[in-house]
Write a protein that holds these residues in place. Structure first.
Motif, PDB file in Angstrom:
ATOM      1  N   ARG A 130       0.853  -1.192   0.000  1.00  0.00           N
ATOM      2  CA  ARG A 130       0.000   0.000   0.000  1.00  0.00           C
ATOM      3  C   ARG A 130       0.889   1.242   0.000  1.00  0.00           C
ATOM      4  O   ARG A 130       1.642   1.492   0.944  1.00  0.00           O
ATOM      5  CB  ARG A 130      -0.906   0.000   1.237  1.00  0.00           C
ATOM      6  CG  ARG A 130      -1.945  -1.112   1.235  1.00  0.00           C
ATOM      7  CD  ARG A 130      -3.062  -0.825   0.250  1.00  0.00           C
ATOM      8  NE  ARG A 130      -4.072  -1.884   0.246  1.00  0.00           N
ATOM      9  CZ  ARG A 130      -5.182  -1.841  -0.472  1.00  0.00           C
ATOM     10  NH1 ARG A 130      -5.437  -0.784  -1.240  1.00  0.00           N
ATOM     11  NH2 ARG A 130      -6.038  -2.842  -0.433  1.00  0.00           N
ATOM     12  N   THR A 132      -0.437   4.379  -0.390  1.00  0.00           N
ATOM     13  CA  THR A 132      -1.179   5.491   0.182  1.00  0.00           C
ATOM     14  C   THR A 132      -1.410   5.218   1.663  1.00  0.00           C
ATOM     15  O   THR A 132      -1.516   4.059   2.082  1.00  0.00           O
ATOM     16  CB  THR A 132      -2.534   5.672  -0.520  1.00  0.00           C
ATOM     17  OG1 THR A 132      -3.279   4.451  -0.435  1.00  0.00           O
ATOM     18  CG2 THR A 132      -2.335   6.048  -1.971  1.00  0.00           C
ATOM     19  N   GLY A 133      -1.493   6.294   2.466  1.00  0.00           N
ATOM     20  CA  GLY A 133      -1.640   6.118   3.903  1.00  0.00           C
ATOM     21  C   GLY A 133      -0.361   5.548   4.489  1.00  0.00           C
ATOM     22  O   GLY A 133       0.715   5.602   3.881  1.00  0.00           O
ATOM     23  N   PRO A 134      -0.423   4.989   5.687  1.00  0.00           N
ATOM     24  CA  PRO A 134       0.766   4.376   6.285  1.00  0.00           C
ATOM     25  C   PRO A 134       1.288   3.259   5.385  1.00  0.00           C
ATOM     26  O   PRO A 134       0.524   2.393   4.944  1.00  0.00           O
ATOM     27  CB  PRO A 134       0.249   3.821   7.621  1.00  0.00           C
ATOM     28  CG  PRO A 134      -1.007   4.581   7.895  1.00  0.00           C
ATOM     29  CD  PRO A 134      -1.603   4.906   6.575  1.00  0.00           C
ATOM     30  N   ARG A 135       2.575   3.286   5.087  1.00  0.00           N
ATOM     31  CA  ARG A 135       3.158   2.249   4.240  1.00  0.00           C
ATOM     32  C   ARG A 135       3.043   0.902   4.955  1.00  0.00           C
ATOM     33  O   ARG A 135       3.389   0.771   6.137  1.00  0.00           O
ATOM     34  CB  ARG A 135       4.620   2.563   3.927  1.00  0.00           C
ATOM     35  CG  ARG A 135       4.807   3.809   3.075  1.00  0.00           C
ATOM     36  CD  ARG A 135       4.257   3.600   1.668  1.00  0.00           C
ATOM     37  NE  ARG A 135       4.268   4.831   0.899  1.00  0.00           N
ATOM     38  CZ  ARG A 135       5.278   5.230   0.122  1.00  0.00           C
ATOM     39  NH1 ARG A 135       6.374   4.503   0.047  1.00  0.00           N
ATOM     40  NH2 ARG A 135       5.176   6.354  -0.556  1.00  0.00           N
ATOM     41  N   ARG A 136       2.605  -0.095   4.207  1.00  0.00           N
ATOM     42  CA  ARG A 136       2.367  -1.405   4.790  1.00  0.00           C
ATOM     43  C   ARG A 136       2.248  -2.424   3.662  1.00  0.00           C
ATOM     44  O   ARG A 136       2.050  -2.062   2.500  1.00  0.00           O
ATOM     45  CB  ARG A 136       1.094  -1.408   5.636  1.00  0.00           C
ATOM     46  CG  ARG A 136      -0.172  -1.090   4.847  1.00  0.00           C
ATOM     47  CD  ARG A 136      -1.252  -0.534   5.724  1.00  0.00           C
ATOM     48  NE  ARG A 136      -2.519  -0.333   4.998  1.00  0.00           N
ATOM     49  CZ  ARG A 136      -2.795   0.746   4.281  1.00  0.00           C
ATOM     50  NH1 ARG A 136      -1.885   1.709   4.149  1.00  0.00           N
ATOM     51  NH2 ARG A 136      -3.966   0.867   3.682  1.00  0.00           N
ATOM     52  N   TYR A 150       4.273  -3.999   8.667  1.00  0.00           N
ATOM     53  CA  TYR A 150       4.637  -2.584   8.604  1.00  0.00           C
ATOM     54  C   TYR A 150       6.162  -2.438   8.497  1.00  0.00           C
ATOM     55  O   TYR A 150       6.906  -3.412   8.683  1.00  0.00           O
ATOM     56  CB  TYR A 150       4.111  -1.864   9.845  1.00  0.00           C
ATOM     57  CG  TYR A 150       2.606  -1.831   9.923  1.00  0.00           C
ATOM     58  CD1 TYR A 150       1.885  -0.825   9.272  1.00  0.00           C
ATOM     59  CD2 TYR A 150       1.890  -2.807  10.619  1.00  0.00           C
ATOM     60  CE1 TYR A 150       0.496  -0.795   9.319  1.00  0.00           C
ATOM     61  CE2 TYR A 150       0.494  -2.789  10.664  1.00  0.00           C
ATOM     62  CZ  TYR A 150      -0.181  -1.779  10.014  1.00  0.00           C
ATOM     63  OH  TYR A 150      -1.566  -1.752  10.046  1.00  0.00           O
ATOM     64  N   PRO A 151       6.651  -1.232   8.164  1.00  0.00           N
ATOM     65  CA  PRO A 151       8.098  -1.024   8.087  1.00  0.00           C
ATOM     66  C   PRO A 151       8.800  -1.545   9.339  1.00  0.00           C
ATOM     67  O   PRO A 151       8.354  -1.303  10.458  1.00  0.00           O
ATOM     68  CB  PRO A 151       8.227   0.496   7.956  1.00  0.00           C
ATOM     69  CG  PRO A 151       6.967   0.908   7.267  1.00  0.00           C
ATOM     70  CD  PRO A 151       5.896   0.001   7.810  1.00  0.00           C
ATOM     71  N   GLU A 168      10.062  -2.304   3.957  1.00  0.00           N
ATOM     72  CA  GLU A 168      10.469  -1.087   3.254  1.00  0.00           C
ATOM     73  C   GLU A 168      11.362  -1.360   2.037  1.00  0.00           C
ATOM     74  O   GLU A 168      11.520  -0.500   1.171  1.00  0.00           O
ATOM     75  CB  GLU A 168      11.166  -0.105   4.199  1.00  0.00           C
ATOM     76  CG  GLU A 168      12.336  -0.692   4.962  1.00  0.00           C
ATOM     77  CD  GLU A 168      11.937  -1.225   6.336  1.00  0.00           C
ATOM     78  OE1 GLU A 168      12.756  -1.090   7.272  1.00  0.00           O
ATOM     79  OE2 GLU A 168      10.822  -1.779   6.472  1.00  0.00           O
TER      80      GLU A 168
END
Length: 272
Positions: A130, A132-136, A150-151, A168
């Motif tokens: 994703r 957009t928004g918080p990278r995940r 998540y990162p 990431e």
């Protein structure tokens, strides 16, 4: 992931009616228009292909490879790992690992349907990054509930990839360069960059062997720079290749390798 709604009735189209370059995928015979990718998404596609495609256990990978598991289905993951033959035409079945990037304007209903069809066709893992928004990264795995990473979290695909990857590394150029360098060194027989550095510190204790391996490390780094450029769609010209051949300094080559992961033009490799 909730079960997506399958389009009612079988549509009139078959995969063999579409040609490479047509802006459509097919679901149950119904066309799904696929528009060009924006700048952020296109860069991310190259990064993901570089990181996953260089894993030492990966024999084949592709970008936008078309898979036709049934006559009325044609799906093209952003990055496919495995089952990418060196032959023209749509590929039967599905890739073991599929990577998708979801950016602004993503139709989540169509994405959910695409994931379901890939898993049903034999894909073991679908990773959705994703942007957009918080990278995940959303991890879809056969027979398992979807989970989100998540990162700082690690992604693994046992039996497909040898290495695990930080979330990431699928969108951040520096993290991607680190992961790709590890992969490329492993393809040359090294565990990681620390082993190359450690080998340099032991020079003189078996001079002939050490010198040979050190030269091998330099050759690996030269090759890694060229492979990163090629993986990002930039072909090094003769002058660039000649300058790389003249350089025997691992530190300088590592610097150019990091730059190669962030450039838009191979001609800028030696700047700064």
């Amino acid at each position: 992931m909730k079960n997506p709604t399958i389009r009612q009735g079988h549509g009139p189209f078959h995969a063999d009616q579409l040609r490479s370059g047509d802006p459509y995928e097919l679901s149950n015979g119904h066309p799904i228009q696929c528009l060009p990718t924006g700048g952020r998404g296109s860069k991310a596609n190259l990064i993901g292909g570089l990181v996953l495609g260089t894993d030492p256990d990966v024999e084949s990978a592709g970008v936008d490879t078309g898979y036709a598991p049934t006559p009325g289905t044609l799906r093209a993951p952003d990055v496919a790992v495995g089952n990418v033959p060196d032959a023209p035409g749509w590929v039967a079945g599905a890739p073991p690992l599929a990577l998708e990037y979801a950016d602004t304007g993503q139709d989540d209903a169509d994405l959910a349907l695409k994931i379901a069809e890939l898993l049903a066709a034999g894909t073991r893992f679908v990773w959705v990054v994703r942007l957009t928004g918080p990278r995940r990264v959303e991890v879809h795995e056969t027979g398992q509930a979807m989970r989100v990473c998540y990162p700082g979290d690690w992604l693994e695909a046992p039996g497909i990839l040898r290495n695990r990857f930080l979330v990431e590394s699928l969108y951040d150029p520096q993290a991607a360069a680190t992961a790709a360098l590890r992969n490329l060194l492993q393809r040359q027989g090294y565990r990681d960059l620390d082993e190359v550095r450690g080998e340099g510190r032991t020079e003189g204790k078996a001079e002939g062997r050490t010198e040979g391996r050190a030269e091998g490390a330099v050759e690996s780094l030269r090759g890694a720079v060229l492979e990163v450029l090629d993986g990002r769609g930039m072909i090094a010209d003769a002058a660039t290749r000649a300058r790389l051949e003249r350089c025997a300094d691992p530190a300088q080559l590592r610097h150019w390798l990091r730059r190669a992961a962030t450039l838009d033009d191979a001609a800028d490799l030696f700047d700064a």
